[in-house]
Design an enzyme around this catalytic site. Structure first.
Site, PDB file in Angstrom:
ATOM      1  N   GLU A   1     -14.891  -8.215  -7.342  1.00 20.58           N
ATOM      2  CA  GLU A   1     -14.977  -9.148  -6.210  1.00 20.58           C
ATOM      3  C   GLU A   1     -16.140 -10.111  -6.461  1.00 20.58           C
ATOM      4  O   GLU A   1     -17.275  -9.669  -6.660  1.00 20.58           O
ATOM      5  CB  GLU A   1     -15.180  -8.403  -4.897  1.00 20.58           C
ATOM      6  CG  GLU A   1     -15.268  -9.304  -3.677  1.00 20.58           C
ATOM      7  CD  GLU A   1     -14.068 -10.243  -3.549  1.00 20.58           C
ATOM      8  OE1 GLU A   1     -14.303 -11.471  -3.474  1.00 20.58           O
ATOM      9  OE2 GLU A   1     -12.927  -9.748  -3.530  1.00 20.58           O
TER      10      GLU A   1
ATOM     11  N   ASP B   1     -14.958 -12.309 -11.975  1.00 22.53           N
ATOM     12  CA  ASP B   1     -13.667 -12.875 -11.626  1.00 22.53           C
ATOM     13  C   ASP B   1     -12.542 -11.975 -12.115  1.00 22.53           C
ATOM     14  O   ASP B   1     -12.572 -11.481 -13.255  1.00 22.53           O
ATOM     15  CB  ASP B   1     -13.538 -14.266 -12.256  1.00 22.53           C
ATOM     16  CG  ASP B   1     -12.164 -14.863 -12.037  1.00 22.53           C
ATOM     17  OD1 ASP B   1     -11.864 -15.258 -10.892  1.00 22.53           O
ATOM     18  OD2 ASP B   1     -11.382 -14.916 -13.003  1.00 22.53           O
TER      19      ASP B   1
ATOM     20  N   HIS C   1      -8.774  -8.065  -7.663  1.00 25.03           N
ATOM     21  CA  HIS C   1      -9.169  -8.959  -6.557  1.00 25.03           C
ATOM     22  C   HIS C   1      -9.316  -8.081  -5.315  1.00 25.03           C
ATOM     23  O   HIS C   1      -8.457  -8.062  -4.436  1.00 25.03           O
ATOM     24  CB  HIS C   1      -8.127 -10.056  -6.340  1.00 25.03           C
ATOM     25  CG  HIS C   1      -7.936 -10.942  -7.529  1.00 25.03           C
ATOM     26  ND1 HIS C   1      -7.180 -10.574  -8.625  1.00 25.03           N
ATOM     27  CD2 HIS C   1      -8.403 -12.196  -7.801  1.00 25.03           C
ATOM     28  CE1 HIS C   1      -7.189 -11.554  -9.523  1.00 25.03           C
ATOM     29  NE2 HIS C   1      -7.918 -12.552  -9.045  1.00 25.03           N
TER      30      HIS C   1
ATOM     31  N   HIS D   1       0.808  -1.219   0.000  1.00 23.24           N
ATOM     32  CA  HIS D   1       0.000   0.000   0.000  1.00 23.24           C
ATOM     33  C   HIS D   1       0.838   1.265   0.000  1.00 23.24           C
ATOM     34  O   HIS D   1       0.404   2.297  -0.530  1.00 23.24           O
ATOM     35  CB  HIS D   1      -0.974  -0.029   1.185  1.00 23.24           C
ATOM     36  CG  HIS D   1      -2.055  -1.056   1.011  1.00 23.24           C
ATOM     37  ND1 HIS D   1      -2.651  -1.706   2.069  1.00 23.24           N
ATOM     38  CD2 HIS D   1      -2.642  -1.555  -0.112  1.00 23.24           C
ATOM     39  CE1 HIS D   1      -3.554  -2.549   1.605  1.00 23.24           C
ATOM     40  NE2 HIS D   1      -3.564  -2.475   0.290  1.00 23.24           N
TER      41      HIS D   1
ATOM     42  N   SER E   1      -7.038  -2.109  -0.378  1.00 23.93           N
ATOM     43  CA  SER E   1      -6.631  -1.379  -1.576  1.00 23.93           C
ATOM     44  C   SER E   1      -7.745  -0.524  -2.195  1.00 23.93           C
ATOM     45  O   SER E   1      -7.482   0.612  -2.607  1.00 23.93           O
ATOM     46  CB  SER E   1      -6.092  -2.361  -2.619  1.00 23.93           C
ATOM     47  OG  SER E   1      -5.006  -3.086  -2.112  1.00 23.93           O
TER      48      SER E   1
ATOM     49  N   ASP F   1      -3.846  -8.611  -7.287  1.00 23.58           N
ATOM     50  CA  ASP F   1      -3.511  -9.053  -5.929  1.00 23.58           C
ATOM     51  C   ASP F   1      -4.391 -10.237  -5.542  1.00 23.58           C
ATOM     52  O   ASP F   1      -5.254 -10.120  -4.678  1.00 23.58           O
ATOM     53  CB  ASP F   1      -3.726  -7.855  -4.983  1.00 23.58           C
ATOM     54  CG  ASP F   1      -3.429  -8.181  -3.539  1.00 23.58           C
ATOM     55  OD1 ASP F   1      -2.728  -9.177  -3.283  1.00 23.58           O
ATOM     56  OD2 ASP F   1      -3.908  -7.438  -2.659  1.00 23.58           O
TER      57      ASP F   1
END
Length: 286
Positions: A120, A145, A41, A18, A102, A166
């Site tokens: 998500e 996805d 993600h 981050h 994030s 990620d």
């Protein structure tokens, strides 16, 4: 391996990831033109550090909790403060009860002309992310996805921005999926910036990923530049948890390498476990 965000929120890997995320977005802010962030993600967005998941690992105690108490030099402090200020904004004064993931860190750095797309697929997690973003008109949560979204959403209309990749690394072929997914997306959008996170557990797998990403970047037109960062808080031991984290940054801001050489040495002591941590920063070869 399984690195779901909720279990590792605020741990040293999040701190490193981050800080770099904030430095890249701060750089994108320097130009007036709009940018987009694609988080493939995304996770839940905001994490209760007293939750069962966070309490079970306790990683935040040796991650963000230590960093909030650390002292920095005059050179490093202004580079780290924007990240720490975002974390503080989600907590009562002087306390540390929650950690932003994030999507919320990225949202905090969007200007009115900028946008966020967060992917998500897990229903409960997606609902938490939607609630955390409060149906923000600048932030779109997508039930898709991440590996499907990666090539589908580039290039964005803004033609500037960052893709954060990620994944939880639940599948055995996650490193291969990351390499192929990045290559497909980069072929469509070679001028975008990409931030790829990976756990460092097996040297062969991480080296192959770095070579594959560097090769895909180098063969595009225009060729992309690549930066590899790895940070370890303790020596790797068989059966131990995650002690080393990695990032591949493709098309990094020209200022980033110098900024990281200023920041990273000052993270070694507060984040190191049983002694100082260590980092490596290099340009990977295809």
């Amino acid at each position: 391996m399984n690195y779901r965000h909720a279990f590792h929120a605020g741990g040293f890997a999040d701190v490193i990831k981050h800080i770099v995320l904030v430095r890249i977005l701060n750089y994108l802010q320097d130009k007036q033109a709009a940018f987009r962030v694609l988080d493939t993600h995304a996770g839940a967005g905001l994490y209760d550090l007293a939750s069962e998941e966070a309490s079970r690992s306790g990683e935040w105690l040796t991650g963000i909790a230590r960093l909030m108490q650390a002292r920095f030099s005059d050179a490093a402090l202004p580079l780290v403060v924007p990240y720490l200020d975002i974390v503080r904004a989600f907590n009562p004064p002087g306390e540390l009860k929650a950690y932003p993931g994030s999507p919320l860190i990225a949202r905090a750095l969007l200007r009115p002309q900028d946008r966020l797309t967060a992917c998500e697929v897990e229903p409960h997690t997606r609902k938490r992310l939607i609630d955390a973003l409060r149906r923000d008109t600048q932030a779109r949560v997508v039930d898709l996805d991440g590996w499907t979204a990666l090539p589908a959403f580039v290039p964005p209309n803004e033609r500037r921005g960052l893709v954060l990749i990620d994944p939880p690394f639940e599948a055995k072929n996650e490193f291969e999926r990351m390499a192929s997914g990045f290559a497909e997306a980069f072929a469509k959008w070679p001028t975008g910036s990409y931030l790829l996170w990976y756990p460092v557990k097996a040297r062969r797998a991480t080296d192959e990923l770095a070579r594959a990403v560097a090769a895909a970047a180098a063969t595009s037109k225009p060729a992309g530049k690549c930066l590899r960062l790895e940070f370890s808080v303790a020596p790797q031991e068989a059966g131990a948890g995650l002690v080393s984290t990695g990032l591949l940054i493709v098309n990094p801001p020209w200022t980033l390498a110098a900024e990281l050489r200023t920041i990273l040495p000052e993270l070694e002591k507060p984040l190191g476990q049983g002694g100082a941590g260590r980092f490596r920063l290099e340009t990977p070869k295809p």
